[in-house]
Motif scaffolding. Sequence first.
Motif, PDB file in Angstrom:
ATOM      1  N   GLN A 156     -15.954 -18.077 -28.116  1.00  0.00           N
ATOM      2  CA  GLN A 156     -15.698 -16.568 -26.896  1.00  0.00           C
ATOM      3  C   GLN A 156     -15.842 -16.780 -25.743  1.00  0.00           C
ATOM      4  OE1 GLN A 156     -15.665 -13.525 -29.997  1.00  0.00           O
ATOM      5  NE2 GLN A 156     -13.775 -13.834 -30.491  1.00  0.00           N
ATOM      6  N   VAL A 157     -16.820 -17.342 -25.100  1.00  0.00           N
ATOM      7  CA  VAL A 157     -17.428 -17.494 -23.752  1.00  0.00           C
ATOM      8  C   VAL A 157     -16.283 -17.932 -22.965  1.00  0.00           C
ATOM      9  CG1 VAL A 157     -19.289 -18.129 -23.014  1.00  0.00           C
ATOM     10  CG2 VAL A 157     -19.890 -17.359 -24.423  1.00  0.00           C
ATOM     11  N   ASP A 158     -16.089 -19.247 -24.211  1.00  0.00           N
ATOM     12  CA  ASP A 158     -14.822 -20.471 -23.472  1.00  0.00           C
ATOM     13  C   ASP A 158     -13.969 -20.121 -22.810  1.00  0.00           C
ATOM     14  OD1 ASP A 158     -16.369 -22.284 -23.177  1.00  0.00           O
ATOM     15  OD2 ASP A 158     -16.275 -23.092 -24.958  1.00  0.00           O
ATOM     16  N   PHE A 159     -13.165 -18.768 -23.834  1.00  0.00           N
ATOM     17  CA  PHE A 159     -11.887 -17.722 -23.503  1.00  0.00           C
ATOM     18  C   PHE A 159     -12.358 -16.794 -22.099  1.00  0.00           C
ATOM     19  CE2 PHE A 159     -11.658 -19.678 -27.772  1.00  0.00           C
ATOM     20  CZ  PHE A 159      -9.973 -20.160 -27.727  1.00  0.00           C
ATOM     21  N   ALA A 160     -13.458 -16.604 -22.578  1.00  0.00           N
ATOM     22  CA  ALA A 160     -13.433 -15.314 -21.736  1.00  0.00           C
ATOM     23  C   ALA A 160     -13.866 -15.942 -19.810  1.00  0.00           C
ATOM     24  CB  ALA A 160     -15.257 -14.721 -21.851  1.00  0.00           C
ATOM     25  N   ILE A 161     -14.108 -16.997 -19.572  1.00  0.00           N
ATOM     26  CA  ILE A 161     -13.919 -18.004 -18.757  1.00  0.00           C
ATOM     27  C   ILE A 161     -12.815 -18.333 -18.054  1.00  0.00           C
ATOM     28  CG2 ILE A 161     -14.890 -19.693 -17.472  1.00  0.00           C
ATOM     29  CD1 ILE A 161     -17.762 -17.934 -17.934  1.00  0.00           C
ATOM     30  N   GLN A 162     -11.730 -17.811 -19.012  1.00  0.00           N
ATOM     31  CA  GLN A 162     -10.571 -18.348 -18.381  1.00  0.00           C
ATOM     32  C   GLN A 162      -9.894 -17.232 -17.307  1.00  0.00           C
ATOM     33  OE1 GLN A 162      -7.900 -19.695 -21.750  1.00  0.00           O
ATOM     34  NE2 GLN A 162      -9.585 -21.607 -22.529  1.00  0.00           N
ATOM     35  N   LYS A 163     -11.125 -16.231 -18.243  1.00  0.00           N
ATOM     36  CA  LYS A 163     -10.982 -14.864 -17.343  1.00  0.00           C
ATOM     37  C   LYS A 163     -11.093 -14.612 -15.959  1.00  0.00           C
ATOM     38  CE  LYS A 163      -8.288 -12.707 -21.323  1.00  0.00           C
ATOM     39  NZ  LYS A 163      -7.288 -11.307 -21.558  1.00  0.00           N
ATOM     40  N   ASN A 164     -11.892 -15.956 -15.847  1.00  0.00           N
ATOM     41  CA  ASN A 164     -11.995 -15.551 -14.152  1.00  0.00           C
ATOM     42  C   ASN A 164     -11.395 -15.219 -13.378  1.00  0.00           C
ATOM     43  OD1 ASN A 164     -14.010 -15.594 -12.312  1.00  0.00           O
ATOM     44  ND2 ASN A 164     -13.683 -17.769 -11.815  1.00  0.00           N
ATOM     45  N   ARG A 165     -11.151 -14.291 -12.312  1.00  0.00           N
ATOM     46  CA  ARG A 165     -10.347 -14.441 -11.008  1.00  0.00           C
ATOM     47  C   ARG A 165      -8.676 -13.769 -11.904  1.00  0.00           C
ATOM     48  NH1 ARG A 165     -12.022 -15.703  -5.649  1.00  0.00           N
ATOM     49  NH2 ARG A 165     -13.842 -16.540  -5.632  1.00  0.00           N
ATOM     50  N   GLN A 166      -9.566 -13.136 -12.438  1.00  0.00           N
ATOM     51  CA  GLN A 166      -8.091 -12.495 -13.518  1.00  0.00           C
ATOM     52  C   GLN A 166      -7.932 -10.754 -12.777  1.00  0.00           C
ATOM     53  OE1 GLN A 166      -6.412 -12.535 -17.321  1.00  0.00           O
ATOM     54  NE2 GLN A 166      -6.591 -14.821 -17.152  1.00  0.00           N
ATOM     55  N   ASN A 167      -6.984  -9.971 -12.327  1.00  0.00           N
ATOM     56  CA  ASN A 167      -7.169  -8.617 -12.372  1.00  0.00           C
ATOM     57  C   ASN A 167      -7.566  -7.526 -12.910  1.00  0.00           C
ATOM     58  OD1 ASN A 167      -5.881 -10.378  -9.737  1.00  0.00           O
ATOM     59  ND2 ASN A 167      -5.164  -7.803  -8.858  1.00  0.00           N
ATOM     60  N   MET A 168      -8.107  -6.370 -12.677  1.00  0.00           N
ATOM     61  CA  MET A 168      -8.416  -5.447 -13.644  1.00  0.00           C
ATOM     62  C   MET A 168      -7.640  -3.891 -12.457  1.00  0.00           C
ATOM     63  SD  MET A 168     -12.056  -3.151 -15.234  1.00  0.00           S
ATOM     64  CE  MET A 168     -11.914  -5.012 -16.593  1.00  0.00           C
ATOM     65  N   GLY A 169      -6.609  -4.149 -12.611  1.00  0.00           N
ATOM     66  CA  GLY A 169      -6.235  -3.026 -11.910  1.00  0.00           C
ATOM     67  C   GLY A 169      -6.265  -3.795  -9.913  1.00  0.00           C
ATOM     68  N   ARG A 170      -6.350  -3.011  -9.035  1.00  0.00           N
ATOM     69  CA  ARG A 170      -6.056  -3.325  -8.123  1.00  0.00           C
ATOM     70  C   ARG A 170      -7.255  -5.255  -7.571  1.00  0.00           C
ATOM     71  NH1 ARG A 170      -4.106   0.713  -4.224  1.00  0.00           N
ATOM     72  NH2 ARG A 170      -2.113   1.352  -5.501  1.00  0.00           N
ATOM     73  N   ARG A 171      -8.248  -5.297  -8.560  1.00  0.00           N
ATOM     74  CA  ARG A 171      -9.531  -5.769  -7.714  1.00  0.00           C
ATOM     75  C   ARG A 171      -9.545  -6.936  -8.529  1.00  0.00           C
ATOM     76  NH1 ARG A 171     -14.798  -2.681  -6.849  1.00  0.00           N
ATOM     77  NH2 ARG A 171     -14.933  -5.038  -5.430  1.00  0.00           N
ATOM     78  N   TYR A 172      -9.813  -8.230  -8.584  1.00  0.00           N
ATOM     79  CA  TYR A 172      -9.662  -9.637  -9.064  1.00  0.00           C
ATOM     80  C   TYR A 172     -11.564  -9.313  -9.696  1.00  0.00           C
ATOM     81  CZ  TYR A 172     -12.126 -12.451  -5.580  1.00  0.00           C
ATOM     82  OH  TYR A 172     -12.614 -12.415  -4.722  1.00  0.00           O
ATOM     83  N   ILE A 173     -11.821  -9.969 -11.325  1.00  0.00           N
ATOM     84  CA  ILE A 173     -13.647  -9.931 -11.597  1.00  0.00           C
ATOM     85  C   ILE A 173     -13.972 -10.971 -11.711  1.00  0.00           C
ATOM     86  CG2 ILE A 173     -14.058  -8.915 -14.099  1.00  0.00           C
ATOM     87  CD1 ILE A 173     -12.797  -7.360 -12.363  1.00  0.00           C
ATOM     88  N   GLU A 174     -14.976 -11.365 -11.208  1.00  0.00           N
ATOM     89  CA  GLU A 174     -14.960 -12.820 -11.567  1.00  0.00           C
ATOM     90  C   GLU A 174     -16.494 -13.151 -12.603  1.00  0.00           C
ATOM     91  OE1 GLU A 174     -17.237 -14.838  -7.428  1.00  0.00           O
ATOM     92  OE2 GLU A 174     -16.571 -12.693  -7.606  1.00  0.00           O
ATOM     93  N   VAL A 175     -15.993 -13.841 -13.454  1.00  0.00           N
ATOM     94  CA  VAL A 175     -16.489 -14.329 -15.126  1.00  0.00           C
ATOM     95  C   VAL A 175     -17.166 -14.782 -15.259  1.00  0.00           C
ATOM     96  CG1 VAL A 175     -16.041 -14.343 -17.330  1.00  0.00           C
ATOM     97  CG2 VAL A 175     -14.547 -12.620 -15.425  1.00  0.00           C
ATOM     98  N   PHE A 176     -18.613 -15.104 -15.499  1.00  0.00           N
ATOM     99  CA  PHE A 176     -19.943 -16.134 -15.517  1.00  0.00           C
ATOM    100  C   PHE A 176     -20.082 -16.844 -16.617  1.00  0.00           C
ATOM    101  CE2 PHE A 176     -19.752 -14.041 -11.312  1.00  0.00           C
ATOM    102  CZ  PHE A 176     -20.172 -14.862 -10.595  1.00  0.00           C
ATOM    103  N   ARG A 177     -20.482 -17.492 -17.148  1.00  0.00           N
ATOM    104  CA  ARG A 177     -21.818 -17.971 -18.410  1.00  0.00           C
ATOM    105  C   ARG A 177     -23.025 -17.449 -17.654  1.00  0.00           C
ATOM    106  NH1 ARG A 177     -20.091 -21.366 -21.348  1.00  0.00           N
ATOM    107  NH2 ARG A 177     -17.997 -22.580 -20.688  1.00  0.00           N
ATOM    108  N   SER A 178     -24.144 -16.576 -18.416  1.00  0.00           N
ATOM    109  CA  SER A 178     -25.355 -15.726 -18.332  1.00  0.00           C
ATOM    110  C   SER A 178     -25.418 -16.701 -19.584  1.00  0.00           C
ATOM    111  CB  SER A 178     -24.787 -14.202 -18.304  1.00  0.00           C
ATOM    112  OG  SER A 178     -26.147 -13.757 -17.896  1.00  0.00           O
ATOM    113  N   LYS A 179     -27.029 -15.798 -19.542  1.00  0.00           N
ATOM    114  CA  LYS A 179     -28.163 -15.585 -20.359  1.00  0.00           C
ATOM    115  C   LYS A 179     -28.834 -14.982 -20.940  1.00  0.00           C
ATOM    116  CE  LYS A 179     -29.404 -20.091 -17.822  1.00  0.00           C
ATOM    117  NZ  LYS A 179     -30.920 -21.211 -17.257  1.00  0.00           N
ATOM    118  N   ARG A 180     -29.588 -15.232 -22.118  1.00  0.00           N
ATOM    119  CA  ARG A 180     -30.520 -13.831 -23.189  1.00  0.00           C
ATOM    120  C   ARG A 180     -31.366 -13.298 -22.310  1.00  0.00           C
ATOM    121  NH1 ARG A 180     -32.639 -14.553 -29.015  1.00  0.00           N
ATOM    122  NH2 ARG A 180     -34.005 -12.340 -29.088  1.00  0.00           N
TER     123      ARG A 180
END
Length: 257
Positions: free
Chosen positions: A106-130
């Motif tokens: 599901q991380v791969d699917f979440a990364i596809q949301k990178n720079r999509q908007n939440m309201g008026r702001r675009y959200i950056e989505v990154f892979r992270s670590k434990r």
Amino acid sequence: MFYRGKYMDGGDGREMGPKRQRILDQPPSFYGASAGSSFMYNAAPYADAGQPPPFPVIRLRGLPFDCTEADVTEFLHGLDIVDVLFVRKNGRFSGEAFVVLCYPLQVDFAIQKNRQNMGRRYIEVFRSKRQEYYKAIANEVSEARGGSPRRSARARSYDEGKDSAQHTGVLRLRGLPFSAGKDDIMDFFKDFVLSEDSVHITLNMDGRPTGEAFVEFANPEDSKAAMSKDRMTLGSRYIELFPSSHEELDEAVSRGR
């Protein structure tokens, strides 16, 4: 209940703070596909390689400062969210959050949301670590316990307000892991006599957990005594407790129907 396991990024589940074990809770279906999930996790590649799956966590940046867990859930609609941890610095929301998902794929699917908007702001989505996620948990718990003089003064005032509140036998819990069930909450209050009917996990309009719950104790004396569990951990999250009322409970439960 909570899954306790090892992940390929090196974590072994040992404690991160004094007498506190920082173990991420996972639903029982973590290593298989849940019946209602659109995203099927195939463990075969990891099994063939003889290694456990990677820890499924992402980091969001650029979130609105009034963002809630429900907003994050909506932004990542269709993904199975285990935990949302908002990052705060000096007691203020930084605009970043860690999100733990049920399945590594599901991380791969979440990364596809990178720079999509939440309201008026675009959200950056990154892979992270434990390790990054656990460090954020440790910082959150440290601040909640008065990790800085500035925070400590606010925390003392906050706690005094809780201590002076009138008890009706009902407590509100905030900060629950999304995967927490009634059994987990009853275990959290294992020193008190509770039944499943006395635990109410609140849901949003989509039927998803809000991260809050209400617990009805046998009497006001028990609910006051249970406040000793305030800011103790359930899974990976520290839980905030607030004196509440039956009216607030009924209103919260009716909103999720």
